[in-house]
Design a protein around this motif. Structure first.
Motif, PDB file in Angstrom:
ATOM      1  N   HIS A  83       0.895  -0.950  -0.255  1.00 28.89           N
ATOM      2  CA  HIS A  83      -0.236   0.329  -0.005  1.00 28.89           C
ATOM      3  C   HIS A  83       0.682   1.149   0.317  1.00 28.89           C
ATOM      4  CE1 HIS A  83      -3.575   2.156   1.630  1.00 28.89           C
ATOM      5  NE2 HIS A  83      -2.818   2.600   1.729  1.00 28.89           N
ATOM      6  N   HIS A  85       1.177   5.643  -2.155  1.00 27.86           N
ATOM      7  CA  HIS A  85       0.357   6.291  -2.944  1.00 27.86           C
ATOM      8  C   HIS A  85       1.592   6.862  -3.972  1.00 27.86           C
ATOM      9  CE1 HIS A  85      -3.964   7.310  -0.748  1.00 27.86           C
ATOM     10  NE2 HIS A  85      -2.646   6.619   0.088  1.00 27.86           N
ATOM     11  N   HIS A 257     -10.363   1.435   1.491  1.00 23.75           N
ATOM     12  CA  HIS A 257      -9.740   2.257   2.147  1.00 23.75           C
ATOM     13  C   HIS A 257     -10.675   2.310   3.612  1.00 23.75           C
ATOM     14  CE1 HIS A 257      -5.840   3.603  -0.330  1.00 23.75           C
ATOM     15  NE2 HIS A 257      -5.465   4.129   1.003  1.00 23.75           N
ATOM     16  N   HIS A 280      -6.042   0.118   6.357  1.00 17.14           N
ATOM     17  CA  HIS A 280      -5.770   0.495   7.706  1.00 17.14           C
ATOM     18  C   HIS A 280      -6.525   0.031   8.672  1.00 17.14           C
ATOM     19  CE1 HIS A 280      -4.758   4.943   5.820  1.00 17.14           C
ATOM     20  NE2 HIS A 280      -5.035   4.476   4.499  1.00 17.14           N
ATOM     21  N   ASP A 332       1.207   3.006   3.368  1.00 17.51           N
ATOM     22  CA  ASP A 332       1.253   3.861   3.226  1.00 17.51           C
ATOM     23  C   ASP A 332       1.676   5.508   2.258  1.00 17.51           C
ATOM     24  OD1 ASP A 332      -1.909   5.116   2.600  1.00 17.51           O
ATOM     25  OD2 ASP A 332      -1.922   5.900   4.724  1.00 17.51           O
TER      26      ASP A 332
END
Ligand code: NIG
Ligand code: FE
Length: 420
Positions: A83, A85, A257, A280, A332
């Protein structure tokens, strides 16, 4: 007669194999099986593990083009970061300062900052700029032991920029060693143009963006995930269901998410829809935790995020494991909540705030993390047949991982049998 191999690593004080369980992740109480071999060795050919065992045995059996004496150090599978971004442009150090002065993440987002500020930068950037800015991030991840990762869109929020982010992910995957699994995330936030009209934007996602992403996916010939930020004030449970159902019909695999700030039922929905992962999971309701025990959806804990936000609630790992769920860890990595490129740091946080042992956290960051991106049969373990993605640590004992933090314990990174 000895057999030829490309690579033989021997004299590992501890070889951590991290075996799959019944061909799947390590679930529930079984998490933390490192399959330790003392004085271990590993042989690889054509980028794959072909044998593991005792150093004396493998040295007698194989003649290697390249031989590495691990000198008693600990050897383990490359970390998988399921995970992130990546890719984005710019930073939000100013927002961090605002948060230190008392503003909350959601307040900043609702005032037009947060994700939208990174969206403005990313919309203006070329693919070349996206590649140039994100390549050093991947290089730092690699140095800290990440050999496979997921990368999401979600800083475009219009069709052209979302596809541009996919092009940047493909370009990045082609020019550096970390394998990247792409995720399409137009449902990361509601863009300025649709402020107050979330339904209008959901319509655009379903009618235009998902089909455009699916066409890109077919061109590439690789599977791709679709993800939704299911959160109070972003996309509600019904909108999340409609987007993911449309995505599944177009051939996407699914991620969610869920429960980052408010538990809306996103985790249960992920299990119901057969999502590969739900990520999450901080404010996850009990019913959703027990759903994880019944389904194949991997629960991905992201302890860097509450840490980055200076929050005190973390993923309830013990309850997830007690329910029989498969738990993974990821960074994340993003410019808003947690700019952390190191899975070693994530493991250190998971040990302290999610209550995992070092062995559990290592298995969650390798084998189970690979299952969280649908790659658990290829990477995340050193069983024969798996890709030879291998770390040699600077330390002899795996229990140093998670115990120590802030320095890089990785000495050598090997991707597909080659030192990188
Ligand atoms: O996972 N929650 C949504 N997305 C990110 C933050 C992205 C950003 O702030 O830029 C997260 O924490
Ligand atoms: Fe995220």
């Amino acid at each position: 007669m000895s057999e030829n191999v490309d690579l033989l690593i021997h004299s590992a004080g501890q070889l951590c194999v991290v075996p799959a369980h019944d061909g799947g992740p390590q679930r529930g109480a079984a998490l933390g099986d490192l399959g330790l071999i003392a004085n271990g060795a590993i042989a690889a050919r054509d980028g794959r593990v072909i044998a593991i065992g005792q150093s004396e045995d493998l040295r007698a059996r194989f003649r290697a083009e390249s031989e590495i004496d691990a000198g008693g150090r600990c050897v383990l599978p490359g970390f998988v970061d399921p995970h992130t971004h990546l890719p984005w442009v710019g930073d939000r150090a100013g927002e961090f300062e605002q948060r230190l002065a008392g503003a909350t993440y959601m307040e900043i987002m609702n005032a037009g900052g947060g994700i939208m500020s990174t969206v403005r930068n990313t919309r203006q950037a070329s693919v070349d700029k996206l590649v140039a800015d994100n390549l050093p991030r991947l290089a730092r991840m690699l140095r800290h032991g990440t050999t496979s990762a997921e990368a999401k869109t979600g800083y475009g929020l219009d069709t052209a920029t979302e596809i541009k982010q996919l092009d940047a992910i493909a370009a990045l995957a082609a020019i550096q060693p970390i394998e990247l699994a792409a995720t399409f995330l137009p449902a990361h936030a509601v863009p300025e143009e649709y402020r107050g009209d979330t339904e209008g934007y959901v319509g655009l996602i379903i009618e235009e963006m998902l089909p455009a992403g699916a066409a890109w996916m077919r061109e590439q010939g690789n599977p791709m995930f679709c993800d939704v930020f299911c959160e109070d004030g972003v996309f509600d449970l019904d909108q999340t269901r409609r987007i993911l159902t449309a995505a599944a019909a177009l051939g996407y695999r699914l991620k969610v998410h869920a429960d980052e700030f408010v538990g809306l039922g996103g985790t249960k929905l992920a299990v119901e829809l057969g999502a590969t992962s739900a990520d999450h999971l901080v404010m996850t309701p009990e019913a959703d935790i027990s759903a994880l025990g019944r389904g194949d959806t991997v629960a991905v804990g992201l302890p860097g995020t509450p840490f980055g936000l200076a929050h005190t609630e973390y993923t309830p790992a013990k309850a997830i494991l007690a329910a029989g769920g498969a738990l993974a860890l990821a960074t994340d990595l993003n410019p808003g909540t947690t700019w952390c490129e190191s899975m070693q740091m994530v493991i250190a946080l998971a040990c302290r705030y999610m209550g995992l042992t070092q062995a559990q956290a290592i298995a969650a960051a390798t084998l189970n993390a690979a299952f969280a991106i649908g790659r658990g049969h290829e990477v995340g373990s050193l069983m024969p047949g798996y890709q030879a993605d291998i770390l040699i640590l600077d330390v002899a004992d795996y229990r140093q991982v998670g115990y120590r933090y802030g320095t890089n314990l990785v000495q050598t990174v090997i991707k597909r049998g080659a030192v990188v």
